[in-house]
Scaffold this motif. Structure first.
Motif, PDB file in Angstrom:
ATOM      1  N   ARG A  32       0.807  -1.238   0.000  1.00 55.48           N
ATOM      2  CA  ARG A  32       0.000   0.000   0.000  1.00 55.48           C
ATOM      3  C   ARG A  32       0.827   1.270   0.000  1.00 55.48           C
ATOM      4  NH1 ARG A  32      -5.305  -0.486   2.021  1.00 55.48           N
ATOM      5  NH2 ARG A  32      -5.933  -2.636   2.057  1.00 55.48           N
ATOM      6  N   SER A  33       2.068   1.188  -0.459  1.00 55.71           N
ATOM      7  CA  SER A  33       2.892   2.398  -0.490  1.00 55.71           C
ATOM      8  C   SER A  33       3.262   2.738  -1.925  1.00 55.71           C
ATOM      9  CB  SER A  33       4.158   2.202   0.343  1.00 55.71           C
ATOM     10  OG  SER A  33       5.058   1.357  -0.346  1.00 55.71           O
ATOM     11  N   ALA A  34       3.771   3.948  -2.108  1.00 54.13           N
ATOM     12  CA  ALA A  34       4.193   4.389  -3.435  1.00 54.13           C
ATOM     13  C   ALA A  34       5.679   4.711  -3.411  1.00 54.13           C
ATOM     14  CB  ALA A  34       3.402   5.621  -3.855  1.00 54.13           C
ATOM     15  N   VAL A  35       6.395   4.216  -4.408  1.00 51.01           N
ATOM     16  CA  VAL A  35       7.817   4.496  -4.561  1.00 51.01           C
ATOM     17  C   VAL A  35       8.032   5.184  -5.903  1.00 51.01           C
ATOM     18  CG1 VAL A  35      10.121   3.490  -4.785  1.00 51.01           C
ATOM     19  CG2 VAL A  35       8.504   2.533  -3.132  1.00 51.01           C
ATOM     20  N   GLY A 179      -5.383   9.181 -11.014  1.00 49.30           N
ATOM     21  CA  GLY A 179      -5.699   7.768 -11.247  1.00 49.30           C
ATOM     22  C   GLY A 179      -4.840   6.862 -10.382  1.00 49.30           C
ATOM     23  N   LEU A 180      -3.567   7.173 -10.314  1.00 51.25           N
ATOM     24  CA  LEU A 180      -2.667   6.362  -9.481  1.00 51.25           C
ATOM     25  C   LEU A 180      -2.981   6.533  -8.002  1.00 51.25           C
ATOM     26  CD1 LEU A 180       0.642   6.871 -11.481  1.00 51.25           C
ATOM     27  CD2 LEU A 180      -0.636   4.734 -11.221  1.00 51.25           C
ATOM     28  N   ARG A 181      -3.409   7.742  -7.620  1.00 46.12           N
ATOM     29  CA  ARG A 181      -3.810   7.988  -6.230  1.00 46.12           C
ATOM     30  C   ARG A 181      -5.023   7.123  -5.881  1.00 46.12           C
ATOM     31  NH1 ARG A 181      -1.432   9.238  -2.019  1.00 46.12           N
ATOM     32  NH2 ARG A 181      -0.396  10.958  -3.073  1.00 46.12           N
ATOM     33  N   ALA A 182      -5.947   6.998  -6.822  1.00 47.52           N
ATOM     34  CA  ALA A 182      -7.134   6.164  -6.586  1.00 47.52           C
ATOM     35  C   ALA A 182      -6.714   4.709  -6.374  1.00 47.52           C
ATOM     36  CB  ALA A 182      -8.103   6.284  -7.769  1.00 47.52           C
ATOM     37  N   ALA A 183      -5.740   4.259  -7.147  1.00 45.72           N
ATOM     38  CA  ALA A 183      -5.236   2.895  -6.987  1.00 45.72           C
ATOM     39  C   ALA A 183      -4.619   2.719  -5.601  1.00 45.72           C
ATOM     40  CB  ALA A 183      -4.212   2.590  -8.080  1.00 45.72           C
ATOM     41  N   LEU A 184      -3.811   3.693  -5.211  1.00 41.18           N
ATOM     42  CA  LEU A 184      -3.144   3.654  -3.908  1.00 41.18           C
ATOM     43  C   LEU A 184      -4.187   3.624  -2.783  1.00 41.18           C
ATOM     44  CD1 LEU A 184      -0.158   3.738  -3.080  1.00 41.18           C
ATOM     45  CD2 LEU A 184      -0.328   6.230  -2.999  1.00 41.18           C
ATOM     46  N   ASP A 185      -5.198   4.469  -2.915  1.00 41.07           N
ATOM     47  CA  ASP A 185      -6.255   4.520  -1.900  1.00 41.07           C
ATOM     48  C   ASP A 185      -7.002   3.198  -1.805  1.00 41.07           C
ATOM     49  OD1 ASP A 185      -5.567   7.092  -1.301  1.00 41.07           O
ATOM     50  OD2 ASP A 185      -7.200   8.029  -2.440  1.00 41.07           O
ATOM     51  N   ALA A 186      -7.032   2.465  -2.924  1.00 44.19           N
ATOM     52  CA  ALA A 186      -7.714   1.166  -2.926  1.00 44.19           C
ATOM     53  C   ALA A 186      -6.791   0.051  -2.421  1.00 44.19           C
ATOM     54  CB  ALA A 186      -8.229   0.852  -4.334  1.00 44.19           C
ATOM     55  N   GLY A 187      -5.581   0.410  -2.003  1.00 41.59           N
ATOM     56  CA  GLY A 187      -4.702  -0.587  -1.389  1.00 41.59           C
ATOM     57  C   GLY A 187      -3.651  -1.169  -2.310  1.00 41.59           C
ATOM     58  N   VAL A 188      -3.553  -0.631  -3.522  1.00 40.57           N
ATOM     59  CA  VAL A 188      -2.561  -1.124  -4.475  1.00 40.57           C
ATOM     60  C   VAL A 188      -1.254  -0.352  -4.264  1.00 40.57           C
ATOM     61  CG1 VAL A 188      -2.057  -1.478  -6.928  1.00 40.57           C
ATOM     62  CG2 VAL A 188      -4.438  -1.478  -6.135  1.00 40.57           C
ATOM     63  N   ALA A 189      -0.146  -1.069  -4.143  1.00 40.95           N
ATOM     64  CA  ALA A 189       1.156  -0.390  -4.075  1.00 40.95           C
ATOM     65  C   ALA A 189       1.553   0.066  -5.484  1.00 40.95           C
ATOM     66  CB  ALA A 189       2.207  -1.331  -3.508  1.00 40.95           C
ATOM     67  N   VAL A 190       2.322   1.143  -5.552  1.00 45.01           N
ATOM     68  CA  VAL A 190       2.674   1.731  -6.847  1.00 45.01           C
ATOM     69  C   VAL A 190       4.177   1.997  -6.921  1.00 45.01           C
ATOM     70  CG1 VAL A 190       2.388   3.760  -8.357  1.00 45.01           C
ATOM     71  CG2 VAL A 190       0.416   2.869  -7.096  1.00 45.01           C
ATOM     72  N   ILE A 191       4.799   1.526  -7.998  1.00 44.31           N
ATOM     73  CA  ILE A 191       6.141   1.996  -8.337  1.00 44.31           C
ATOM     74  C   ILE A 191       5.960   2.904  -9.539  1.00 44.31           C
ATOM     75  CG2 ILE A 191       8.423   1.409  -9.237  1.00 44.31           C
ATOM     76  CD1 ILE A 191       8.304  -1.220  -7.773  1.00 44.31           C
TER      77      ILE A 191
END
Ligand code: ATP
Length: 236
Positions: A32-35, A179-191
């Protein structure tokens, strides 16, 4: 409690035939974090994305994802494990409809298409209205949403987004970040691999700066200030 990161990359090396492009890259991505992965052209950002997603073979080091070793696994196996890569460029088939593009992306996934479509359209309701429209006639921003929804519809645990904002007008760049913020808020980690370093740092929890295929700096985004960007990226 399980404190292991979702993705643990240790001393990874990879390249293209005899040309080595990654030299011992290590990186942890908590769930659930973003790098943000930053660095000048040719630093190895896209190569790191390709190596993690199994598109190119790794030559050394290890990759653990969701508690399993995925070093050397196929791109399909890695995707099925929940690590989805959005390659540079939108990868959309302009002559196919939105729906057909989504269906095509599901070809290797063992997942119910109706469920996948619901998830994609849940993230981006505007796409649902355009499901019968040819992808080539969508706006640049909508094409990016289509591209992102193709990744999110398989319910991934980690999305690697390679230069999604490349060539977009500023307003659409913001839409990509939303869009990526929405993914992050839904629990998806993002690189996130990004040219817009300041925006990426503001978005991400952690930041990794690559230089000539190796990690030049890594740390929390709060510490990735202007001086650092000047030193490694020649920009603020
Ligand atoms: P950019 O911002 O330009 O995309 P990058 O940081 O993503 O840069 P990479 O594309 O990963 O950098 O390139 C890292 C190194 O690997 C470079 O030296 C590049 O020339 C080389 N390289 C990249 N793709 C290939 C390929 N398909 N075949 C051979 N060498 C490649």
């Amino acid at each position: 409690p399980d404190t292991a990161p979702l993705l643990r990359v240790h001393n990874l090396t990879a390249g293209y035939g005899p040309a080595q492009a990654l030299f011992g890259v290590s990186l942890d991505v908590p769930a659930r974090s973003a790098v943000a992965v930053l660095g000048p052209n040719g630093a190895g950002k896209s190569t790191l994305a390709r190596a993690l997603s199994g598109l190119i073979p790794t030559t050394g080091g290890s990759v653990e994802f969701a508690g399993r070793t995925i070093t050397g696994a196929s791109a399909t196996a890695i995707r099925r494990a929940g690590l989805v890569h959005l390659p540079e460029g939108r990868g959309i088939f302009p002559g196919l409809t939105v729906q057909e593009n989504l269906r095509l992306a599901l070809s290797v996934d063992k997942i119910d298409p109706a469920e996948a479509f619901d998830r994609a359209f849940g993230f981006f309701p505007a796409l649902a209205e355009r499901r019968k429209q040819t992808a080539g006639t969508l706006s640049g921003g909508e094409q990016q949403m289509l591209s992102l929804s193709r990744a999110l519809m398989v319910n991934p645990r980690l999305v690697i987004a390679d230069e999604m904002s490349l060539g977009l007008a500023p307003m659409l760049v913001d839409a990509v970040f939303d869009g990526l913020r929405a993914a992050l808020d839904a629990g998806v980690a993002v690189i996130m691999i990004e040219q817009f370093a300041a925006k990426a740092i503001a978005f991400a929890d952690h930041c990794l700066i690559l230089q000539r295929g190796a990690v030049a700096w890594s740390g929390s985004s709060a510490r990735a200030g202007g001086e650092l960007l000047h030193r490694y990226l020649g920009a603020a």
